[in-house]
Enzyme design. Structure first.
Site, short mmCIF file in Angstrom:
data_model
loop_
_atom_site.label_atom_id
_atom_site.label_comp_id
_atom_site.label_asym_id
_atom_site.label_seq_id
_atom_site.Cartn_x
_atom_site.Cartn_y
_atom_site.Cartn_z
N ASN A 19 0.85 -1.08 -0.17
CA ASN A 19 0.10 -0.08 -0.09
C ASN A 19 0.86 1.42 0.16
O ASN A 19 2.26 1.18 0.43
CB ASN A 19 -0.96 0.05 1.44
CG ASN A 19 -2.04 1.04 1.25
OD1 ASN A 19 -2.38 1.67 0.19
ND2 ASN A 19 -1.94 1.77 2.52
N HIS B 1 0.90 5.21 1.24
CA HIS B 1 0.13 6.07 2.33
C HIS B 1 0.97 7.16 2.58
O HIS B 1 2.06 7.39 2.52
CB HIS B 1 0.12 5.17 3.76
CG HIS B 1 -0.54 6.10 4.90
ND1 HIS B 1 -2.07 6.23 4.55
CD2 HIS B 1 -0.19 6.93 5.59
CE1 HIS B 1 -2.58 6.83 5.96
NE2 HIS B 1 -1.39 7.46 6.24
N ASP C 190 -2.74 0.65 7.88
CA ASP C 190 -1.78 1.50 7.80
C ASP C 190 -0.68 1.15 8.72
O ASP C 190 0.22 2.05 9.02
CB ASP C 190 -2.08 3.07 8.17
CG ASP C 190 -3.02 3.44 6.93
OD1 ASP C 190 -3.30 2.82 5.86
OD2 ASP C 190 -3.92 4.47 7.43
#
Ligand code: GAR
Length: 219
Positions: free
Chosen positions: A114, A116, A152
Site C-alpha cells: 500500500n 500511504h 496503515d
C-alpha cells in the site's frame, strides 16, 4: 543493462479514485523500468477515473461496488475471488480507500503493498497533510508498506521525505507528496519483482537487511 531473463511479475492494482499512482505504475511497466505486468485493475467505485487510465493502456478493468454488498466480509470475498482469478504475484493498493478484513489481508500476507501519504507510523488514516501542518512539523512524506491486519501499520519498505514550507496548504503539500509517491511506488514494486524485497517475521527485508522503521511521535 542486461535484458531481463525472468517473466514479468503479474500485478493486480486496486483503486478507488483518480489513479495517478496507477498511472505511474502503468508507465513504469510500459517503459520496462520495472519487470512487471498489470493483469487487472479493480475499483470499488464505478466512476473512478483510474479505470479510464487502465482502459487507455489496454488493461482489463473491473468494478466491484462495495455499496452492493450487505457487509465488509462478503465484499472482501468477492474481491479476493476476482483478484485470484488473475493469479497476481503482488496485489497493489493504489489509493484504494476501503478497510479490509483480517481474512482478506492474511490471504495476501507478504504479497500486498500500500502507499500511504505520511511518514508512517505517524498520521495513519485520513487528512494526513492537514494533520502534519497543524502539528507544526517541518517534515512530512510518504510510505510504501506491506499490508498487515493493522490499518496503515504494516512494515514500511520505502519512504520519501517532503519538507513542509511555512506557507503550505494541505493541497500544495499533497501535490509534492504525490510526486514522491509516483517515484517510490514503482521503485518498490520493482524491488519486489526482482526478489530484493520480502516480508519476513513481520519485517520488510530489502537486499537481506531489515528496512529501518521510524518511531511513532504523532497520532
Ligand atoms: C494517494 O495520495 C495515496 O497515497 C492515498 O490516496 C491517494 C490516491 O491518489 N492513499 C491513502 O490515503 C490510503 N490510506 P491516486 O488515486 O491519484 O493514486
Amino acid at each position: 543493462m542486461a535484458p531481463e531473463t525472468h517473466s514479468p511479475l503479474p500485478l493486480v492494482v486496486l483503486i478507488s479514485g483518480k489513479g495517478s499512482n496507477l498511472q505511474s505504475i502503468i508507465d513504469a511497466c510500459t517503459s520496462r523500468q520495472i519487470n512487471a505486468e498489470i493483469k487487472a485493475v479493480i475499483s470499488n467505485k464505478p466512476d473512478a477515473f483510474g479505470l479510464k487510465r487502465a482502459q487507455q493502456a489496454g488493461i482489463p478493468t473491473h468494478t466491484i461496488d462495495h455499496t452492493q454488498f450487505p457487509d465488509r466480509a462478503s465484499f472482501d470475498v468477492a474481491l479476493s475471488r476476482l483478484i485470484d482469478q488473475n493469479q497476481p504475484g503482488l496485489v497493489v493498493l493504489a489509493g484504494f480507500m476501503r478497510i479490509l478484513t483480517a481474512e482478506f489481508v492474511n490471504h495476501y500476507m507478504g504479497r500486498m503493498l500500500n502507499v500511504h501519504p505520511s511518514l508512517l507510523p505517524n498520521f495513519q488514516g485520513l487528512n494526513t497533510h492537514q494533520r502534519a501542518i497543524e502539528a507544526g512539523l517541518n517534515q512530512h512524506g510518504v510510505s510504501v508498506h506491506f499490508v498487515t491486519p493493522k490499518l496503515d501499520g504494516g512494515p514500511v519498505a520505502n519512504r520519501a521525505k517532503v519538507t513542509i514550507e511555512s506557507d503550505d496548504t494541505a493541497e500544495k503539500l499533497a501535490q509534492r507528496v504525490l510526486e514522491q509517491e509516483h517515484r517510490i511506488y514503482p521503485e518498490t514494486i520493482g524491488w519486489f519483482a526482482q526478489g530484493r524485497l520480502k516480508l519476513e517475521n513481520n519485517q520488510a527485508i530489502l537486499d537481506g537487511h531489515p528496512v529501518p522503521q521510524l518511531e511513532k511521535t504523532f497520532t
